[in-house]
Design a protein around this motif. Structure first.
Motif, mmCIF file in Angstrom:
data_model
loop_
_atom_site.group_PDB
_atom_site.id
_atom_site.type_symbol
_atom_site.label_atom_id
_atom_site.label_comp_id
_atom_site.label_asym_id
_atom_site.label_seq_id
_atom_site.Cartn_x
_atom_site.Cartn_y
_atom_site.Cartn_z
ATOM 1 N N ARG A 23 46.549 46.516 34.894
ATOM 2 C CA ARG A 23 46.351 47.958 34.722
ATOM 3 C C ARG A 23 44.986 48.424 35.257
ATOM 4 N N ASP A 24 44.305 47.557 35.995
ATOM 5 C CA ASP A 24 42.956 47.894 36.437
ATOM 6 C C ASP A 24 42.857 48.125 37.940
ATOM 7 N N GLY A 25 43.996 48.250 38.607
ATOM 8 C CA GLY A 25 43.988 48.423 40.057
ATOM 9 C C GLY A 25 44.124 47.130 40.823
ATOM 10 N N SER A 26 44.333 46.020 40.129
ATOM 11 C CA SER A 26 44.455 44.731 40.812
ATOM 12 C C SER A 26 45.590 44.725 41.822
ATOM 13 N N PHE A 27 46.738 45.299 41.449
ATOM 14 C CA PHE A 27 47.875 45.222 42.364
ATOM 15 C C PHE A 27 47.612 45.976 43.660
ATOM 16 N N GLU A 28 46.959 47.124 43.587
ATOM 17 C CA GLU A 28 46.653 47.873 44.802
ATOM 18 C C GLU A 28 45.805 47.021 45.754
ATOM 19 N N LYS A 29 44.876 46.274 45.189
ATOM 20 C CA LYS A 29 44.057 45.376 46.009
ATOM 21 C C LYS A 29 44.892 44.224 46.550
ATOM 22 N N ILE A 30 45.761 43.659 45.706
ATOM 23 C CA ILE A 30 46.617 42.555 46.139
ATOM 24 C C ILE A 30 47.507 42.981 47.303
ATOM 25 N N SER A 31 48.081 44.172 47.209
ATOM 26 C CA SER A 31 48.988 44.634 48.267
ATOM 27 C C SER A 31 48.267 44.733 49.606
ATOM 28 N N LYS A 32 46.990 45.088 49.586
ATOM 29 C CA LYS A 32 46.214 45.145 50.831
ATOM 30 C C LYS A 32 45.918 43.738 51.346
ATOM 31 N N ILE A 33 45.556 42.834 50.418
ATOM 32 C CA ILE A 33 45.304 41.440 50.820
ATOM 33 C C ILE A 33 46.545 40.845 51.475
ATOM 34 N N ILE A 70 50.165 29.175 43.784
ATOM 35 C CA ILE A 70 50.432 30.243 42.831
ATOM 36 C C ILE A 70 49.115 30.690 42.196
ATOM 37 N N VAL A 71 48.865 32.010 42.231
ATOM 38 C CA VAL A 71 47.653 32.580 41.637
ATOM 39 C C VAL A 71 48.068 33.709 40.686
ATOM 40 N N PRO A 72 48.174 33.439 39.390
ATOM 41 C CA PRO A 72 48.491 34.524 38.451
ATOM 42 C C PRO A 72 47.336 35.523 38.369
ATOM 43 N N ILE A 73 47.675 36.799 38.292
ATOM 44 C CA ILE A 73 46.672 37.859 38.252
ATOM 45 C C ILE A 73 46.945 38.768 37.061
ATOM 46 N N ILE A 124 40.507 42.675 39.033
ATOM 47 C CA ILE A 124 40.064 43.463 40.171
ATOM 48 C C ILE A 124 38.667 43.059 40.645
ATOM 49 N N ASP A 125 37.786 42.686 39.712
ATOM 50 C CA ASP A 125 36.413 42.350 40.079
ATOM 51 C C ASP A 125 36.308 41.023 40.810
ATOM 52 N N ASN A 126 37.357 40.212 40.764
ATOM 53 C CA ASN A 126 37.334 38.903 41.426
ATOM 54 C C ASN A 126 38.062 38.887 42.763
ATOM 55 N N LEU A 127 38.845 39.908 43.071
ATOM 56 C CA LEU A 127 39.807 39.781 44.164
ATOM 57 C C LEU A 127 39.179 39.766 45.555
ATOM 58 N N ASP A 128 38.047 40.441 45.764
ATOM 59 C CA ASP A 128 37.378 40.324 47.064
ATOM 60 C C ASP A 128 36.956 38.882 47.313
ATOM 61 N N ARG A 129 36.408 38.255 46.281
ATOM 62 C CA ARG A 129 35.981 36.857 46.419
ATOM 63 C C ARG A 129 37.182 35.927 46.571
ATOM 64 N N VAL A 130 38.263 36.224 45.864
ATOM 65 C CA VAL A 130 39.494 35.438 45.997
ATOM 66 C C VAL A 130 39.998 35.493 47.438
ATOM 67 N N GLU A 131 40.056 36.689 48.017
ATOM 68 C CA GLU A 131 40.522 36.823 49.399
ATOM 69 C C GLU A 131 39.636 36.037 50.357
ATOM 70 N N GLU A 175 48.671 42.015 53.369
ATOM 71 C CA GLU A 175 48.963 42.381 54.756
ATOM 72 C C GLU A 175 48.744 41.179 55.675
ATOM 73 N N HIS A 176 47.957 40.205 55.200
ATOM 74 C CA HIS A 176 47.777 38.951 55.937
ATOM 75 C C HIS A 176 49.049 38.120 55.784
ATOM 76 N N PRO A 177 49.543 37.506 56.852
ATOM 77 C CA PRO A 177 50.845 36.820 56.796
ATOM 78 C C PRO A 177 50.909 35.601 55.872
ATOM 79 N N ASP A 178 49.770 35.038 55.489
ATOM 80 C CA ASP A 178 49.781 33.868 54.606
ATOM 81 C C ASP A 178 49.647 34.240 53.130
ATOM 82 N N PHE A 179 49.624 35.538 52.834
ATOM 83 C CA PHE A 179 49.508 35.998 51.453
ATOM 84 C C PHE A 179 50.758 36.795 51.075
ATOM 85 N N HIS A 180 51.261 36.535 49.859
ATOM 86 C CA HIS A 180 52.463 37.212 49.377
ATOM 87 C C HIS A 180 52.263 37.568 47.904
ATOM 88 N N PHE A 181 53.142 38.424 47.375
ATOM 89 C CA PHE A 181 52.975 38.828 45.980
ATOM 90 C C PHE A 181 54.307 38.989 45.267
#
Length: 233
Positions: free
Chosen positions: A42-52, A4-7, A11-18, A54-60
């Motif tokens: 409210r900073d665009g994090s969800f839009e980034k999460i939804s793209k991440i 579980i990763v609460p967000i 947004i500034d951390n999500l590339d590194r998280v992925e 797309e990998h089958p081991d990631f869910h939201f």
């Protein structure tokens, strides 16, 4: 294991998280999936999460509005369908690679809780956390070194039974003990936050935990426990 990763506005951390989780999942001997819980960002994090995801081991899971860390953790636990649950924060001040260290002990207990012996926080954050931990230990005597450490491995069947309330993320080990759970503690690595902003301050590190500690003491004194000796059901 479901990690579980609460967000909340990370947004500034999500590339590194992925990148970090892809590396961890590729090398870990434990089959795991990552569950992001977007807590009304409210900073665009969800839009980034939804793209991440797309990998089958990631869910939201996406909340309609901000509900707080405890609610995000509860939602993740409610939706986990694996034997084990891992918990880590999105700031990556702890590392998922330490999950394997905790997993090495989970077969002998119900939860393995990390503690940050060498913290890389600012002096003010260290002082606030020390005060909060000292107050908590004095009031509830749960024996936990660092209840705020954002790295834990939990048995799903046990953690699904514990009562939840706002602020419960500070009391997961103590609540598991109320259910008769056995806890182990292990030192984990800690790193400086290199992106994004901390969501904690003197109020939610010190004053709010004091209020929650009294709430826990009240609940503990009235906690229902029983053992069935016989039944014909």
């Amino acid at each position: 294991m479901t990690i579980i990763v609460p967000i909340y506005n990370e947004i500034d951390n999500l590339d590194r998280v992925e990148k970090t989780f892809l590396e961890y999942l590729a090398q870990s001997p434990t089959k795991s999936q990552v569950l992001f819980v977007d807590d009304g960002s409210r900073d665009g994090s969800f839009e980034k999460i939804s793209k991440i995801c797309e990998h089958p081991d990631f869910h939201f899971i996406k909340f309609r509005q901000n509900r707080g860390l405890s609610t995000a953790i509860k939602a993740g636990i409610d939706h986990a369908n694996t034997e084990l649950i891992g918990y880590i924060d999105a700031d990556l001040q702890t590392t998922p690679f330490d999950f394997d260290k905790l997993l090495g002990e989970i077969n002998t207990c119900d939860a393995v809780i990390g503690y940050r012996a060498k913290r890389k926080d600012t002096l003010s954050k260290k002082i606030q956390s020390r005060i909060a931990n000292a107050i908590r230990r004095k009031l509830i005597d749960d024996g936990v070194i660092d209840t705020g450490c954002p790295l834990k491995v939990l048995r799903t069947d046990k953690v699904k039974k514990i009562p939840f309330f706002d602020g419960m993320h500070r009391f997961i080990p103590a609540l598991l003990k109320l259910e008769g759970g056995e806890i182990k503690q292990m030192e984990v690595q800690h790193f400086e936050r290199i992106a994004g902003q901390s969501k904690f301050n003197i109020f939610n590190r010190s004053i709010k935990p004091l209020q929650d500690a009294f709430a826990y003491r009240w609940m503990r004194s009235r906690y229902i426990r029983y053992e069935i000796e016989q039944t014909d059901i």
